[in-house]
Design a protein around this motif. Structure first.
Motif, PDB file in Angstrom:
ATOM      1  N   PRO A  10       0.801  -1.232   0.000  1.00  0.00           N
ATOM      2  CA  PRO A  10       0.000   0.000   0.000  1.00  0.00           C
ATOM      3  C   PRO A  10       0.831   1.277   0.000  1.00  0.00           C
ATOM      4  O   PRO A  10       0.309   2.359  -0.240  1.00  0.00           O
ATOM      5  N   HIS A  11       2.130   1.165   0.263  1.00  0.00           N
ATOM      6  CA  HIS A  11       2.985   2.348   0.345  1.00  0.00           C
ATOM      7  C   HIS A  11       4.150   2.288  -0.633  1.00  0.00           C
ATOM      8  O   HIS A  11       5.219   2.850  -0.385  1.00  0.00           O
ATOM      9  N   GLY A  12       3.928   1.616  -1.748  1.00  0.00           N
ATOM     10  CA  GLY A  12       4.947   1.509  -2.772  1.00  0.00           C
ATOM     11  C   GLY A  12       5.601   0.142  -2.771  1.00  0.00           C
ATOM     12  O   GLY A  12       5.371  -0.673  -1.875  1.00  0.00           O
ATOM     13  N   PRO A  13       6.411  -0.134  -3.789  1.00  0.00           N
ATOM     14  CA  PRO A  13       7.040  -1.453  -3.880  1.00  0.00           C
ATOM     15  C   PRO A  13       8.106  -1.658  -2.798  1.00  0.00           C
ATOM     16  O   PRO A  13       8.856  -0.748  -2.462  1.00  0.00           O
ATOM     17  N   ALA A  14       8.128  -2.867  -2.272  1.00  0.00           N
ATOM     18  CA  ALA A  14       9.169  -3.295  -1.344  1.00  0.00           C
ATOM     19  C   ALA A  14      10.099  -4.244  -2.076  1.00  0.00           C
ATOM     20  O   ALA A  14       9.699  -4.900  -3.044  1.00  0.00           O
ATOM     21  N   GLY A  15      11.335  -4.324  -1.630  1.00  0.00           N
ATOM     22  CA  GLY A  15      12.293  -5.244  -2.236  1.00  0.00           C
ATOM     23  C   GLY A  15      12.378  -6.534  -1.439  1.00  0.00           C
ATOM     24  O   GLY A  15      12.248  -6.528  -0.218  1.00  0.00           O
ATOM     25  N   VAL A  16      12.597  -7.640  -2.143  1.00  0.00           N
ATOM     26  CA  VAL A  16      12.731  -8.936  -1.476  1.00  0.00           C
ATOM     27  C   VAL A  16      13.919  -9.682  -2.070  1.00  0.00           C
ATOM     28  O   VAL A  16      14.021  -9.823  -3.292  1.00  0.00           O
ATOM     29  N   ASP A  17      14.808 -10.131  -1.200  1.00  0.00           N
ATOM     30  CA  ASP A  17      15.887 -11.042  -1.577  1.00  0.00           C
ATOM     31  C   ASP A  17      15.553 -12.389  -0.968  1.00  0.00           C
ATOM     32  O   ASP A  17      15.533 -12.536   0.264  1.00  0.00           O
ATOM     33  N   LEU A  18      15.261 -13.359  -1.811  1.00  0.00           N
ATOM     34  CA  LEU A  18      14.779 -14.662  -1.358  1.00  0.00           C
ATOM     35  C   LEU A  18      15.819 -15.734  -1.633  1.00  0.00           C
ATOM     36  O   LEU A  18      16.315 -15.864  -2.748  1.00  0.00           O
ATOM     37  N   ASP A  19      16.160 -16.490  -0.598  1.00  0.00           N
ATOM     38  CA  ASP A  19      17.115 -17.589  -0.718  1.00  0.00           C
ATOM     39  C   ASP A  19      16.446 -18.875  -0.240  1.00  0.00           C
ATOM     40  O   ASP A  19      15.837 -18.906   0.839  1.00  0.00           O
TER      41      ASP A  19
END
Length: 222
Positions: A10-19
């Motif tokens: 709801p407040h813009g894109p978030a970043g995700v680093d998934l391992d």
């Protein structure tokens, strides 16, 4: 460094680093960063590596304000809403394993505040900032969840203070010689959390077998 992917909130894109670990995962561990820092902090990276080796999926989440290049944190309600939105997506990808949430400093506060709402089985709070430096009267102890098992790992020289284990669900571990950054011995910090994850049953069973075998070998050599 750019995140692996972006997830809308709801407040813009978030970043995700998934391992992901090799083989079937034992749990999903989602970690957030400090107010002005990032997901590549030494303690977060050390914990990621230890958790991966123990069979957990590890996601490190960059809040929208940081992804947009701002250092000043967003209001708490925005941080919590963005975090919950990311967790909803990640949870749908790993629906059959327990969810453990956490982070360092501001990220630890977000994880603690939202633990019940997101259905977390446990919380990892690294460098939980009990109060602003020099302002012990502004305690944030009430943010620590009373109904979710929580491990708090703080340095004994942290100017933000050290929480007390006021309820039985909260375990507090103080790391000697460490300040708020927990940079002196990140591997030791990760080992503390891994022991707690293991005790909670959130690591892969072979991890236990390997440690027992290694311990037996050392005993035989003594």
């Amino acid at each position: 460094m750019s995140p692996t992917e972006e997830i809308n909130t709801p407040h813009g894109p978030a970043g995700v680093d998934l391992d992901r670990p090799v083989g079937s995962p034992s749990a999903l561990l989602v970690l957030g960063h400090g107010a002005g820092g990032g997901v590549d902090a030494p303690d977060l990276l050390a914990l990621r590596d230890a958790a991966l080796a123990a069979g957990l999926v590890v996601a490190r989440v960059t809040q929208p304000y940081r992804l947009a290049g701002r250092r000043a944190p967003a209001p708490a309600r925005q941080l919590d809403a963005a975090w919950a939105a990311v967790l909803s997506v990640l949870r749908a990808r790993c629906p059959k394993v327990p969810l453990v949430v956490g982070g360092r400093s501001s990220g630890a506060r977000v994880a603690c505040r939202t633990a019940d709402a997101v259905g977390a089985a446990g919380v990892v709070a690294l460098a939980f900032p009990l109060h602003p430096p020099g302002r012990p009267e502004r305690s944030r102890a009430a943010e620590l969840p009373a109904s979710v098992p929580t491990v708090v790992v703080n340095g004994d020289r942290d100017p933000f203070g050290i929480p007390a284990a006021a309820v039985s669900t909260v375990r507090v571990v103080t790391r000697p010689g460490e300040r708020h950054e927990l940079r002196k011995d990140p591997l030791g910090t990760a080992a503390v959390v891994l022991d707690w994850l293991r005790a909670g049953g959130w690591t892969r069973p072979p991890d236990r077998w390997l440690r027992r075998a290694a311990s037996s070998d050392r005993t035989d050599e003594a």
